[in-house]
Design a protein around this motif. Structure first.
Motif, PDB file in Angstrom:
ATOM      1  N   ALA A   1       0.828  -1.203   0.000  1.00 56.24           N
ATOM      2  CA  ALA A   1       0.000   0.000   0.000  1.00 56.24           C
ATOM      3  C   ALA A   1       0.859   1.249   0.000  1.00 56.24           C
ATOM      4  CB  ALA A   1      -0.928  -0.003   1.205  1.00 56.24           C
ATOM      5  N   GLY A   2       1.950   1.230   0.740  1.00 54.26           N
ATOM      6  CA  GLY A   2       2.853   2.383   0.770  1.00 54.26           C
ATOM      7  C   GLY A   2       3.471   2.645  -0.591  1.00 54.26           C
ATOM      8  N   THR A   3       3.860   1.585  -1.280  1.00 52.83           N
ATOM      9  CA  THR A   3       4.415   1.730  -2.626  1.00 52.83           C
ATOM     10  C   THR A   3       3.386   2.308  -3.576  1.00 52.83           C
ATOM     11  OG1 THR A   3       5.920  -0.123  -2.260  1.00 52.83           O
ATOM     12  CG2 THR A   3       5.455   0.466  -4.538  1.00 52.83           C
ATOM     13  N   ALA A   4       2.153   1.833  -3.490  1.00 54.45           N
ATOM     14  CA  ALA A   4       1.097   2.359  -4.355  1.00 54.45           C
ATOM     15  C   ALA A   4       0.829   3.831  -4.067  1.00 54.45           C
ATOM     16  CB  ALA A   4      -0.179   1.544  -4.177  1.00 54.45           C
ATOM     17  N   LEU A   5       0.831   4.216  -2.787  1.00 57.05           N
ATOM     18  CA  LEU A   5       0.607   5.613  -2.438  1.00 57.05           C
ATOM     19  C   LEU A   5       1.740   6.507  -2.926  1.00 57.05           C
ATOM     20  CD1 LEU A   5      -0.822   5.174   1.145  1.00 57.05           C
ATOM     21  CD2 LEU A   5      -2.010   6.176  -0.806  1.00 57.05           C
ATOM     22  N   TRP A   6       2.970   6.051  -2.760  1.00 59.16           N
ATOM     23  CA  TRP A   6       4.105   6.834  -3.223  1.00 59.16           C
ATOM     24  C   TRP A   6       4.110   6.943  -4.744  1.00 59.16           C
ATOM     25  CZ3 TRP A   6       7.037  10.205  -0.964  1.00 59.16           C
ATOM     26  CH2 TRP A   6       7.194  10.154   0.413  1.00 59.16           C
ATOM     27  N   SER A   7       3.771   5.874  -5.443  1.00 54.83           N
ATOM     28  CA  SER A   7       3.753   5.952  -6.908  1.00 54.83           C
ATOM     29  C   SER A   7       2.625   6.864  -7.388  1.00 54.83           C
ATOM     30  CB  SER A   7       3.640   4.560  -7.533  1.00 54.83           C
ATOM     31  OG  SER A   7       2.425   3.949  -7.193  1.00 54.83           O
ATOM     32  N   LEU A   8       1.486   6.857  -6.694  1.00 55.58           N
ATOM     33  CA  LEU A   8       0.410   7.795  -7.019  1.00 55.58           C
ATOM     34  C   LEU A   8       0.868   9.229  -6.801  1.00 55.58           C
ATOM     35  CD1 LEU A   8      -2.575   8.441  -7.677  1.00 55.58           C
ATOM     36  CD2 LEU A   8      -3.029   8.217  -5.228  1.00 55.58           C
ATOM     37  N   ALA A   9       1.544   9.478  -5.696  1.00 57.54           N
ATOM     38  CA  ALA A   9       2.038  10.826  -5.411  1.00 57.54           C
ATOM     39  C   ALA A   9       3.033  11.273  -6.473  1.00 57.54           C
ATOM     40  CB  ALA A   9       2.685  10.859  -4.027  1.00 57.54           C
ATOM     41  N   LEU A  10       3.941  10.396  -6.863  1.00 59.74           N
ATOM     42  CA  LEU A  10       4.918  10.744  -7.894  1.00 59.74           C
ATOM     43  C   LEU A  10       4.244  10.974  -9.241  1.00 59.74           C
ATOM     44  CD1 LEU A  10       7.750   8.239  -6.987  1.00 59.74           C
ATOM     45  CD2 LEU A  10       7.818  10.734  -6.748  1.00 59.74           C
ATOM     46  N   SER A  11       3.271  10.153  -9.546  1.00 63.75           N
ATOM     47  CA  SER A  11       2.559  10.306 -10.815  1.00 63.75           C
ATOM     48  C   SER A  11       1.800  11.629 -10.863  1.00 63.75           C
ATOM     49  CB  SER A  11       1.600   9.135 -10.999  1.00 63.75           C
ATOM     50  OG  SER A  11       0.882   9.258 -12.196  1.00 63.75           O
ATOM     51  N   LEU A  12       1.185  12.017  -9.766  1.00 65.28           N
ATOM     52  CA  LEU A  12       0.483  13.301  -9.717  1.00 65.28           C
ATOM     53  C   LEU A  12       1.460  14.466  -9.689  1.00 65.28           C
ATOM     54  CD1 LEU A  12      -2.344  12.491  -7.158  1.00 65.28           C
ATOM     55  CD2 LEU A  12      -2.617  12.923  -9.608  1.00 65.28           C
ATOM     56  N   GLY A  13       2.520  14.334  -8.921  1.00 59.28           N
ATOM     57  CA  GLY A  13       3.489  15.413  -8.794  1.00 59.28           C
ATOM     58  C   GLY A  13       4.273  15.678 -10.057  1.00 59.28           C
ATOM     59  N   PHE A  14       4.511  14.642 -10.817  1.00 59.91           N
ATOM     60  CA  PHE A  14       5.262  14.766 -12.063  1.00 59.91           C
ATOM     61  C   PHE A  14       4.377  14.413 -13.256  1.00 59.91           C
ATOM     62  CE2 PHE A  14       8.510  13.822  -8.843  1.00 59.91           C
ATOM     63  CZ  PHE A  14       9.326  14.923  -9.012  1.00 59.91           C
ATOM     64  N   SER A  15       3.147  14.920 -13.261  1.00 62.78           N
ATOM     65  CA  SER A  15       2.205  14.568 -14.321  1.00 62.78           C
ATOM     66  C   SER A  15       2.661  14.994 -15.721  1.00 62.78           C
ATOM     67  CB  SER A  15       0.812  15.110 -14.023  1.00 62.78           C
ATOM     68  OG  SER A  15       0.824  16.509 -14.032  1.00 62.78           O
ATOM     69  N   PRO A  16       3.365  16.138 -15.899  1.00 64.47           N
ATOM     70  CA  PRO A  16       3.863  16.422 -17.251  1.00 64.47           C
ATOM     71  C   PRO A  16       4.852  15.360 -17.734  1.00 64.47           C
ATOM     72  CG  PRO A  16       3.878  18.425 -15.955  1.00 64.47           C
ATOM     73  CD  PRO A  16       3.564  17.291 -15.016  1.00 64.47           C
ATOM     74  N   LEU A  17       5.686  14.864 -16.822  1.00 68.72           N
ATOM     75  CA  LEU A  17       6.615  13.796 -17.176  1.00 68.72           C
ATOM     76  C   LEU A  17       5.862  12.510 -17.496  1.00 68.72           C
ATOM     77  CD1 LEU A  17       9.543  12.722 -17.377  1.00 68.72           C
ATOM     78  CD2 LEU A  17       9.349  12.168 -14.946  1.00 68.72           C
ATOM     79  N   SER A  18       4.817  12.237 -16.735  1.00 66.40           N
ATOM     80  CA  SER A  18       3.999  11.053 -16.974  1.00 66.40           C
ATOM     81  C   SER A  18       3.329  11.115 -18.348  1.00 66.40           C
ATOM     82  CB  SER A  18       2.950  10.922 -15.878  1.00 66.40           C
ATOM     83  OG  SER A  18       2.095   9.840 -16.122  1.00 66.40           O
ATOM     84  N   GLU A  19       2.802  12.286 -18.694  1.00 62.31           N
ATOM     85  CA  GLU A  19       2.160  12.450 -20.003  1.00 62.31           C
ATOM     86  C   GLU A  19       3.168  12.328 -21.133  1.00 62.31           C
ATOM     87  OE1 GLU A  19       0.109  16.161 -19.740  1.00 62.31           O
ATOM     88  OE2 GLU A  19      -1.242  15.422 -18.176  1.00 62.31           O
ATOM     89  N   LEU A  20       4.362  12.906 -20.941  1.00 61.04           N
ATOM     90  CA  LEU A  20       5.411  12.801 -21.948  1.00 61.04           C
ATOM     91  C   LEU A  20       5.833  11.347 -22.138  1.00 61.04           C
ATOM     92  CD1 LEU A  20       7.498  14.231 -23.808  1.00 61.04           C
ATOM     93  CD2 LEU A  20       9.024  14.215 -21.822  1.00 61.04           C
ATOM     94  N   LEU A  21       5.981  10.629 -21.048  1.00 60.05           N
ATOM     95  CA  LEU A  21       6.348   9.215 -21.114  1.00 60.05           C
ATOM     96  C   LEU A  21       5.281   8.416 -21.853  1.00 60.05           C
ATOM     97  CD1 LEU A  21       8.339   7.005 -20.254  1.00 60.05           C
ATOM     98  CD2 LEU A  21       7.078   6.850 -18.106  1.00 60.05           C
ATOM     99  N   MET A  22       4.015   8.714 -21.584  1.00 61.86           N
ATOM    100  CA  MET A  22       2.939   8.007 -22.264  1.00 61.86           C
ATOM    101  C   MET A  22       2.929   8.315 -23.762  1.00 61.86           C
ATOM    102  SD  MET A  22      -0.983   7.603 -21.053  1.00 61.86           S
ATOM    103  CE  MET A  22      -1.767   8.888 -21.958  1.00 61.86           C
ATOM    104  N   GLU A  23       3.170   9.571 -24.138  1.00 59.81           N
ATOM    105  CA  GLU A  23       3.230   9.931 -25.555  1.00 59.81           C
ATOM    106  C   GLU A  23       4.381   9.230 -26.259  1.00 59.81           C
ATOM    107  OE1 GLU A  23       3.423  14.149 -25.984  1.00 59.81           O
ATOM    108  OE2 GLU A  23       1.542  14.453 -24.888  1.00 59.81           O
TER     109      GLU A  23
END
Length: 112
Positions: free
Chosen positions: A2-24
């Motif tokens: 659960a801690g890993t999932a929460l941290w990955s959610l936080a990173l995904s939200l915090g670095f959402s432009p990077l997440s979108e770029l990675l997805m593209e």
């Protein structure tokens, strides 16, 4: 877990432009990687809509993997430093904080 999932959610939200770029980038790579499997340009163009939809789906799934790995490392670090009871608490705080940051970031982009 659960801690890993929460941290990955936080990173995904915090670095959402990077997440979108990675997805593209992953979507573009999947589109490029599928090209040799089609014999003609007509056949390739006929399946474009369904193929691109599937590639976007797989890219969104695969773009989570780096955030899960870094989230696992952060969770492990918090467990070592503060103890196992703090890893989920700090993960929740990080997820909420990054969620509020993301809402503010998107709101400021709309107001431009």
């Amino acid at each position: 877990m659960a801690g890993t999932a929460l941290w990955s959610l936080a990173l995904s939200l915090g670095f959402s432009p990077l997440s979108e770029l990675l997805m593209e980038k992953l979507t573009g790579w999947l589109d490029w990687a599928e090209r040799p499997f089609y014999g003609s340009d007509e056949q390739f163009e006929e399946t474009r809509t369904s193929r691109e939809s599937g590639n976007i789906f797989f890219a969104s799934i695969f773009s989570v993997v780096p955030f899960l790995m870094v989230g696992g490392l952060l969770n492990w670090g918090v467990e070592l430093g503060l103890g196992p009871s703090w890893s989920i608490s700090v993960g929740v705080i990080a997820a909420v904080t990054c969620g509020v940051y993301e809402l503010g970031r998107r709101d400021s982009q709309q107001n431009r």
